[in-house]
Design a protein around this motif. Structure first.
Motif, PDB file in Angstrom:
ATOM      1  N   GLY A 166      -8.292  -4.653  51.958  1.00 18.59           N
ATOM      2  CA  GLY A 166      -9.605  -4.590  52.579  1.00 18.59           C
ATOM      3  C   GLY A 166      -9.436  -4.778  54.073  1.00 18.59           C
ATOM      4  N   GLN A 167     -10.233  -4.082  54.870  1.00 18.73           N
ATOM      5  CA  GLN A 167     -10.114  -4.166  56.331  1.00 18.73           C
ATOM      6  C   GLN A 167     -11.451  -4.523  56.965  1.00 18.73           C
ATOM      7  OE1 GLN A 167      -8.010  -0.950  58.174  1.00 18.73           O
ATOM      8  NE2 GLN A 167      -8.732  -1.423  60.236  1.00 18.73           N
ATOM      9  N   CYS A 168     -11.393  -5.461  57.922  1.00 19.70           N
ATOM     10  CA  CYS A 168     -12.591  -5.934  58.598  1.00 19.70           C
ATOM     11  C   CYS A 168     -13.144  -4.870  59.542  1.00 19.70           C
ATOM     12  CB  CYS A 168     -12.274  -7.214  59.373  1.00 19.70           C
ATOM     13  SG  CYS A 168     -13.675  -7.871  60.298  1.00 19.70           S
ATOM     14  N   ASP A 169     -14.461  -4.707  59.531  1.00 17.35           N
ATOM     15  CA  ASP A 169     -15.089  -3.708  60.402  1.00 17.35           C
ATOM     16  C   ASP A 169     -15.289  -4.230  61.828  1.00 17.35           C
ATOM     17  OD1 ASP A 169     -17.122  -5.524  60.075  1.00 17.35           O
ATOM     18  OD2 ASP A 169     -18.653  -4.079  59.463  1.00 17.35           O
ATOM     19  N   THR A 170     -14.946  -5.515  62.049  1.00 13.12           N
ATOM     20  CA  THR A 170     -15.117  -6.112  63.377  1.00 13.12           C
ATOM     21  C   THR A 170     -13.790  -6.349  64.094  1.00 13.12           C
ATOM     22  OG1 THR A 170     -17.149  -7.222  62.674  1.00 13.12           O
ATOM     23  CG2 THR A 170     -16.063  -8.090  64.646  1.00 13.12           C
ATOM     24  N   CYS A 171     -12.866  -7.040  63.431  1.00 14.05           N
ATOM     25  CA  CYS A 171     -11.581  -7.375  64.076  1.00 14.05           C
ATOM     26  C   CYS A 171     -10.430  -6.504  63.599  1.00 14.05           C
ATOM     27  CB  CYS A 171     -11.250  -8.846  63.864  1.00 14.05           C
ATOM     28  SG  CYS A 171     -10.851  -9.277  62.148  1.00 14.05           S
ATOM     29  N   ASP A 172     -10.660  -5.628  62.615  1.00 13.79           N
ATOM     30  CA  ASP A 172      -9.659  -4.702  62.063  1.00 13.79           C
ATOM     31  C   ASP A 172      -8.554  -5.388  61.258  1.00 13.79           C
ATOM     32  OD1 ASP A 172     -10.868  -2.391  62.998  1.00 13.79           O
ATOM     33  OD2 ASP A 172      -9.837  -2.488  64.930  1.00 13.79           O
ATOM     34  N   SER A 173      -8.667  -6.698  61.020  1.00  9.14           N
ATOM     35  CA  SER A 173      -7.661  -7.387  60.208  1.00  9.14           C
ATOM     36  C   SER A 173      -7.684  -6.870  58.775  1.00  9.14           C
ATOM     37  CB  SER A 173      -7.926  -8.893  60.207  1.00  9.14           C
ATOM     38  OG  SER A 173      -7.708  -9.446  61.479  1.00  9.14           O
ATOM     39  N   GLN A 174      -6.501  -6.793  58.156  1.00 12.83           N
ATOM     40  CA  GLN A 174      -6.384  -6.323  56.777  1.00 12.83           C
ATOM     41  C   GLN A 174      -5.945  -7.475  55.866  1.00 12.83           C
ATOM     42  OE1 GLN A 174      -3.707  -2.927  56.814  1.00 12.83           O
ATOM     43  NE2 GLN A 174      -5.338  -1.558  57.466  1.00 12.83           N
ATOM     44  N   PHE A 175      -6.429  -7.440  54.630  1.00  7.92           N
ATOM     45  CA  PHE A 175      -6.135  -8.505  53.678  1.00  7.92           C
ATOM     46  C   PHE A 175      -5.791  -7.917  52.311  1.00  7.92           C
ATOM     47  CE2 PHE A 175      -9.173  -9.978  56.804  1.00  7.92           C
ATOM     48  CZ  PHE A 175      -8.577 -11.155  57.269  1.00  7.92           C
ATOM     49  N   VAL A 176      -4.850  -8.577  51.617  1.00  4.56           N
ATOM     50  CA  VAL A 176      -4.448  -8.151  50.274  1.00  4.56           C
ATOM     51  C   VAL A 176      -5.477  -8.651  49.265  1.00  4.56           C
ATOM     52  CG1 VAL A 176      -2.675  -8.332  48.495  1.00  4.56           C
ATOM     53  CG2 VAL A 176      -2.005  -8.186  50.908  1.00  4.56           C
ATOM     54  N   ARG A 177      -5.878  -7.762  48.354  1.00  3.23           N
ATOM     55  CA  ARG A 177      -6.817  -8.096  47.291  1.00  3.23           C
ATOM     56  C   ARG A 177      -6.071  -8.225  45.966  1.00  3.23           C
ATOM     57  NH1 ARG A 177     -10.475  -4.986  45.726  1.00  3.23           N
ATOM     58  NH2 ARG A 177     -12.401  -6.167  46.015  1.00  3.23           N
ATOM     59  N   THR A 178      -6.634  -8.945  45.030  1.00  2.00           N
ATOM     60  CA  THR A 178      -5.983  -9.133  43.730  1.00  2.00           C
ATOM     61  C   THR A 178      -6.257  -7.973  42.778  1.00  2.00           C
ATOM     62  OG1 THR A 178      -7.898 -10.417  42.974  1.00  2.00           O
ATOM     63  CG2 THR A 178      -6.038 -11.645  43.914  1.00  2.00           C
ATOM     64  N   THR A 179      -7.243  -7.152  43.095  1.00  3.07           N
ATOM     65  CA  THR A 179      -7.549  -5.984  42.267  1.00  3.07           C
ATOM     66  C   THR A 179      -7.759  -4.771  43.159  1.00  3.07           C
ATOM     67  OG1 THR A 179      -9.924  -6.493  42.308  1.00  3.07           O
ATOM     68  CG2 THR A 179      -8.649  -7.337  40.439  1.00  3.07           C
ATOM     69  N   ALA A 180      -7.579  -3.597  42.580  1.00  3.72           N
ATOM     70  CA  ALA A 180      -7.787  -2.362  43.336  1.00  3.72           C
ATOM     71  C   ALA A 180      -9.268  -2.200  43.673  1.00  3.72           C
ATOM     72  CB  ALA A 180      -7.304  -1.165  42.522  1.00  3.72           C
ATOM     73  N   THR A 181      -9.541  -1.598  44.810  1.00  2.00           N
ATOM     74  CA  THR A 181     -10.932  -1.383  45.219  1.00  2.00           C
ATOM     75  C   THR A 181     -11.607  -0.387  44.280  1.00  2.00           C
ATOM     76  OG1 THR A 181     -10.405   0.456  46.702  1.00  2.00           O
ATOM     77  CG2 THR A 181     -10.327  -1.764  47.633  1.00  2.00           C
ATOM     78  N   SER A 182     -12.899  -0.535  44.147  1.00  2.00           N
ATOM     79  CA  SER A 182     -13.665   0.400  43.301  1.00  2.00           C
ATOM     80  C   SER A 182     -14.252   1.532  44.131  1.00  2.00           C
ATOM     81  CB  SER A 182     -14.792  -0.353  42.577  1.00  2.00           C
ATOM     82  OG  SER A 182     -15.643  -0.972  43.519  1.00  2.00           O
TER      83      SER A 182
END
Length: 365
Positions: free
Chosen positions: A139-155
């Motif tokens: 997932g990526q932030c729309d403000t700071c552009d930071s990315q994070f690992v999620r435990t499940t695939a995005t829907s």
């Protein structure tokens, strides 16, 4: 199911050449080529691997343009029979071999067109991976552009909101941004940091290896050619013909798992098994935050290396041009002296004499 990714994209007509026939080389021929590839990997100073959908089919995720690919069957109104969900799929032998080759510093960077997150799930660090088309587990932030690992695939796909907030802390408080998926839709701009890192690494490489991709999508498919300008080699491992076969130094028509198994054996390395403890999507505590960012300092360091290589290349070309010019002047002077000597030595055809004798005569004249 993984096909839902394709269904979530917008309508798009030009999906490239579909359903080309697969080619399988003889076992002994593949073995010979794998030996050569292993030799090149050991000799190279900077090896970059470019991966496509073909490296994930062994995990149950269908490719796109193969005989039974998603886009190929879609044109016939069909869907692939084999279709594992992104959450259930696990890294293949090729994924695990590449991670181990990075650890052994035999492969220096991986550039992936895949969105399945399987490189991430091997435990491969972000410092050695560019994901040009996104990742279902990020997932990526729309403000700071930071990315994070999620435990499940995005829907969702197409950079839509996930209903989650940014997990980055700024000066003691959390960022107020919202997370989106990172999956690109047709004609969306590629992620700037990933593309810049890919461009530099592809150019710095003295060996670019393409695995399981027909190299049709641009600019991703053109990146492996960057090294050719600087004298690097291009290797393509794929069952179908690719867009850049004519420019390749080596083509291996076989399953990527078969090729990687033989290469690892030639290098006296074992392919490790997939381990959940190394998978950041499976090994997160409820309060843990796993960031997935390319650092600006990493880009800066690589940019300097690339600029230095460009400078060396330009200087080398200038010297070569100077040598050609000097050789042309010397030849002109030799021809002028030859003309004079012909007049002096009327009975001698100077051009028929050995070079050493001609030079001696020129000096004495």
């Amino acid at each position: 199911m993984s096909c839902n990714y394709a269904e979530g994209l917008s309508e798009y007509e030009d999906k490239g050449v579909l359903g080309l026939p697969e080619k399988f080389e003889a076992t002994d021929k593949v073995g010979e080529k794998c030996l050569l590839l292993s030799k090149w990997i050991k000799e190279a100073k900077h090896v970059v691997v470019h991966t496509g959908a073909g490296i994930s089919t062994a995990s149950g995720i269908p490719d796109f343009r193969g005989p039974n690919g998603v886009w190929t069957l879609e044109k016939q109104g069909l869907k692939p029979e084999i279709n594992v969900s992104f959450n259930e799929a696990i890294p293949t032998k090729t994924h695990m071999a590449l991670k181990h080759l990075v650890e052994k510093e035999l492969v220096h960077y991986i550039i992936s067109q895949n969105i399945d997150g399987l490189h991430l799930r091997t435990g491969l660090p972000r410092t050695h991976l560019a994901e040009l088309h996104g990742n279902m587990f990020i997932g990526q932030c729309d403000t700071c552009d930071s990315q994070f690992v999620r435990t499940t695939a995005t829907s969702t796909v197409g950079q839509k909101y996930l209903g989650e907030f940014c997990k980055r802390e700024v000066r003691g408080r959390s960022c107020r941004g919202k997370l989106k998926d990172t999956i690109l839709d047709w004609e969306a701009d590629l992620p700037e940091n990933d593309l810049e890192m890919s461009d530099y690494h592809s150019s710095l490489a003295d060996l670019n290896i393409c695995l399981g991709t027909t190299l049709q999508i641009v600019p991703s498919g053109n990146l492996p050619l960057r090294c050719k300008k600087y004298g690097g080699k291009l290797v393509i491992v794929n069952l179908q013909s690719t867009k850049h076969d004519k420019k390749a130094d080596l083509i291996i028509n076989s399953y990527v798992d078969v090729v990687l198994e033989q290469v690892m054996k030639n290098l006296n390395l074992e392919i490790p098994e997939y381990c959940k403890l190394s998978d950041p999507t499976k090994n997160q505590l409820p309060i843990s935050v796993v960031e997935w960012n390319i650092s600006k300092s990493q880009i800066k360091i690589l940019r300097k290396k690339f600029e230095a290589k460009q400078k060396d290349f330009r200087e080398k070309k200038k010297l070569e041009a100077k040598d050609i010019k000097c050789n042309g002047v010397k030849r002109k002077r030799l021809l002028e002296k030859s003309s004079v000597l012909k007049k002096i030595n009327k009975n001698i055809d100077v051009e028929d004499l050995p070079l050493e004798e001609r030079l001696r005569m020129y000096k004495n004249s």
